[in-house]
Design a protein around this motif. Structure first.
Motif, PDB file in Angstrom:
ATOM      1  N   ALA A  85      68.104  20.239  60.381  1.00 35.09           N
ATOM      2  CA  ALA A  85      67.024  19.811  61.277  1.00 35.09           C
ATOM      3  C   ALA A  85      67.282  18.395  61.781  1.00 35.09           C
ATOM      4  O   ALA A  85      67.572  17.475  61.003  1.00 35.09           O
ATOM      5  N   GLY A  86      67.214  18.217  63.099  1.00 37.01           N
ATOM      6  CA  GLY A  86      67.424  16.919  63.709  1.00 37.01           C
ATOM      7  C   GLY A  86      68.873  16.525  63.875  1.00 37.01           C
ATOM      8  O   GLY A  86      69.167  15.460  64.440  1.00 37.01           O
ATOM      9  N   LYS A  87      69.803  17.361  63.405  1.00 45.66           N
ATOM     10  CA  LYS A  87      71.225  17.039  63.473  1.00 45.66           C
ATOM     11  C   LYS A  87      71.863  17.608  64.739  1.00 45.66           C
ATOM     12  O   LYS A  87      71.418  18.611  65.287  1.00 45.66           O
ATOM     13  N   THR A  88      72.931  16.953  65.175  1.00 39.88           N
ATOM     14  CA  THR A  88      73.799  17.528  66.194  1.00 39.88           C
ATOM     15  C   THR A  88      74.760  18.466  65.483  1.00 39.88           C
ATOM     16  O   THR A  88      75.481  18.057  64.566  1.00 39.88           O
ATOM     17  N   VAL A  89      74.745  19.721  65.899  1.00 34.72           N
ATOM     18  CA  VAL A  89      75.549  20.768  65.259  1.00 34.72           C
ATOM     19  C   VAL A  89      76.516  21.331  66.288  1.00 34.72           C
ATOM     20  O   VAL A  89      76.102  21.748  67.376  1.00 34.72           O
ATOM     21  N   VAL A  90      77.794  21.350  65.958  1.00 32.83           N
ATOM     22  CA  VAL A  90      78.824  21.830  66.879  1.00 32.83           C
ATOM     23  C   VAL A  90      79.282  23.222  66.457  1.00 32.83           C
ATOM     24  O   VAL A  90      79.694  23.430  65.307  1.00 32.83           O
ATOM     25  N   ASP A  91      79.212  24.158  67.394  1.00 25.86           N
ATOM     26  CA  ASP A  91      79.728  25.505  67.182  1.00 25.86           C
ATOM     27  C   ASP A  91      81.068  25.627  67.883  1.00 25.86           C
ATOM     28  O   ASP A  91      81.175  25.374  69.084  1.00 25.86           O
ATOM     29  N   ILE A  92      82.106  26.047  67.141  1.00 30.60           N
ATOM     30  CA  ILE A  92      83.438  26.176  67.729  1.00 30.60           C
ATOM     31  C   ILE A  92      83.869  27.632  67.857  1.00 30.60           C
ATOM     32  O   ILE A  92      84.988  27.906  68.298  1.00 30.60           O
ATOM     33  N   ARG A 119      70.224  20.246  67.284  1.00 31.50           N
ATOM     34  CA  ARG A 119      70.724  20.087  68.652  1.00 31.50           C
ATOM     35  C   ARG A 119      72.125  20.681  68.704  1.00 31.50           C
ATOM     36  O   ARG A 119      73.092  20.035  68.295  1.00 31.50           O
ATOM     37  N   VAL A 120      72.233  21.908  69.154  1.00 24.72           N
ATOM     38  CA  VAL A 120      73.496  22.644  69.087  1.00 24.72           C
ATOM     39  C   VAL A 120      74.342  22.371  70.326  1.00 24.72           C
ATOM     40  O   VAL A 120      73.846  22.382  71.455  1.00 24.72           O
ATOM     41  N   VAL A 121      75.608  22.132  70.093  1.00 25.86           N
ATOM     42  CA  VAL A 121      76.584  21.876  71.159  1.00 25.86           C
ATOM     43  C   VAL A 121      77.764  22.822  70.961  1.00 25.86           C
ATOM     44  O   VAL A 121      78.241  23.010  69.835  1.00 25.86           O
ATOM     45  N   LYS A 122      78.230  23.406  72.043  1.00 23.51           N
ATOM     46  CA  LYS A 122      79.456  24.209  72.015  1.00 23.51           C
ATOM     47  C   LYS A 122      80.622  23.302  72.363  1.00 23.51           C
ATOM     48  O   LYS A 122      80.590  22.580  73.374  1.00 23.51           O
ATOM     49  N   ALA A 123      81.671  23.332  71.527  1.00 19.18           N
ATOM     50  CA  ALA A 123      82.864  22.528  71.800  1.00 19.18           C
ATOM     51  C   ALA A 123      84.023  23.056  70.971  1.00 19.18           C
ATOM     52  O   ALA A 123      83.819  23.732  69.957  1.00 19.18           O
ATOM     53  N   PHE A 124      85.227  22.745  71.384  1.00 20.34           N
ATOM     54  CA  PHE A 124      86.467  23.071  70.680  1.00 20.34           C
ATOM     55  C   PHE A 124      86.816  24.558  70.668  1.00 20.34           C
ATOM     56  O   PHE A 124      87.855  24.919  70.121  1.00 20.34           O
ATOM     57  N   GLY A 153      75.724  21.873  76.058  1.00 16.37           N
ATOM     58  CA  GLY A 153      74.566  21.697  75.194  1.00 16.37           C
ATOM     59  C   GLY A 153      73.344  21.312  75.999  1.00 16.37           C
ATOM     60  O   GLY A 153      73.470  20.776  77.103  1.00 16.37           O
ATOM     61  N   ASP A 154      72.181  21.550  75.437  1.00 19.55           N
ATOM     62  CA  ASP A 154      70.934  21.282  76.150  1.00 19.55           C
ATOM     63  C   ASP A 154      70.422  19.865  75.943  1.00 19.55           C
ATOM     64  O   ASP A 154      69.548  19.412  76.685  1.00 19.55           O
ATOM     65  N   ASP A 155      70.948  19.157  74.939  1.00 23.86           N
ATOM     66  CA  ASP A 155      70.467  17.815  74.615  1.00 23.86           C
ATOM     67  C   ASP A 155      71.509  16.783  75.074  1.00 23.86           C
ATOM     68  O   ASP A 155      72.664  16.816  74.648  1.00 23.86           O
ATOM     69  N   GLN A 173      76.587  13.734  74.358  1.00 30.44           N
ATOM     70  CA  GLN A 173      77.273  12.451  74.389  1.00 30.44           C
ATOM     71  C   GLN A 173      77.926  12.144  73.050  1.00 30.44           C
ATOM     72  O   GLN A 173      79.046  11.602  73.004  1.00 30.44           O
ATOM     73  N   ALA A 174      77.250  12.472  71.950  1.00 28.62           N
ATOM     74  CA  ALA A 174      77.822  12.231  70.623  1.00 28.62           C
ATOM     75  C   ALA A 174      79.115  13.020  70.442  1.00 28.62           C
ATOM     76  O   ALA A 174      80.109  12.498  69.904  1.00 28.62           O
TER      77      ALA A 174
END
Length: 213
Positions: A87-94, A126-131, A155-157, A162-163
């Motif tokens: 919760a509240g973390k930036t999470v990267v899905d690869i 805050r989910v981000v797609k990368a890699f 990502g939506d955030d 940016q992180a």
């Protein structure tokens, strides 16, 4: 940043290599503790001054960024079981939800993506797609034919994107922001095509996964 990587396979090694090269602290978690410890030792040995260590699941609470370096659907399942920790973390899905038996389709329903399923499983993250469009070998090297490796980011955030962009650029790679999280659908479909076309191009995508110590 403190970057916690869940998983200790080839992609975790590639991402971890870039992260320590960028001066970040890397924390590695794997269901096999020995595998995480082995990877931490490799990162520390290969990069002077690297801060890398194996950790338990509770260490996600201290992370600035959590990378789910896991195949689909394992990443989605971890996100669901760790929803509170994330919760509240930036999470990267690869991940790439590819049918690896046939390489002719994705295994997520049309109109969604593995990344969006992870976002639904951990709704306070805050989910981000990368890699997902990078292979492990070039990722560890950081370049292809002398050029920095491109990393597509969705990502939506804005702050989360940016992180991840900062992580990517600090490791000597080139971040390419492609917009909202639903763009993960196109990124995952692109990587399916990328994998499936390797033989026709006279290449072997699996050979790019191997990373020497």
């Amino acid at each position: 940043m403190i970057v916690t990587i869940v998983g200790a396979g080839n992609m975790a090694r590639g991402i971890g290599t870039r992260a320590v090269a960028g001066g970040h602290s890397v924390r590695l978690h794997d269901r096999g503790r020995a595998k995480a410890e082995e990877l931490a030792a490799v990162l520390a040995r290969n990069t002077s001054g690297a801060d890398a260590a194996a950790v338990g699941a509770d260490a996600a609470a201290d992370a600035d960024l959590v990378v789910l370096a896991l195949p689909y659907p394992a990443g989605r399942d971890v996100a669901a079981s760790w929803a509170g920790r994330l919760a509240g973390k930036t999470v990267v899905d690869i991940s790439n939800p590819v049918n690896f038996a046939t390489f002719d389709s994705l295994v997520v329903p049309p109109g969604t993506s593995a990344a969006e399923q992870i976002a639904a499983a951990a709704p306070e993250s805050r989910v981000v797609k990368a890699f997902n469009t990078t292979f492990a070998g070039p990722l560890a090297a950081g370049q292809v034919a002398g050029r920095p490796l491109d990393v597509f980011i969705a990502g939506d955030d804005d702050t989360a994107r940016q992180a991840v962009s900062d992580l990517v650029s600090s490791g000597g790679l080139r971040p390419l922001d492609v917009g909202p999280l639903h763009r993960a659908r196109e990124l995952e479909a692109f990587q399916l095509l990328h994998m499936a076309s390797q033989e026709r191009l006279g290449l072997n995508w699996s050979s790019t996964v191997a990373i020497l110590p």
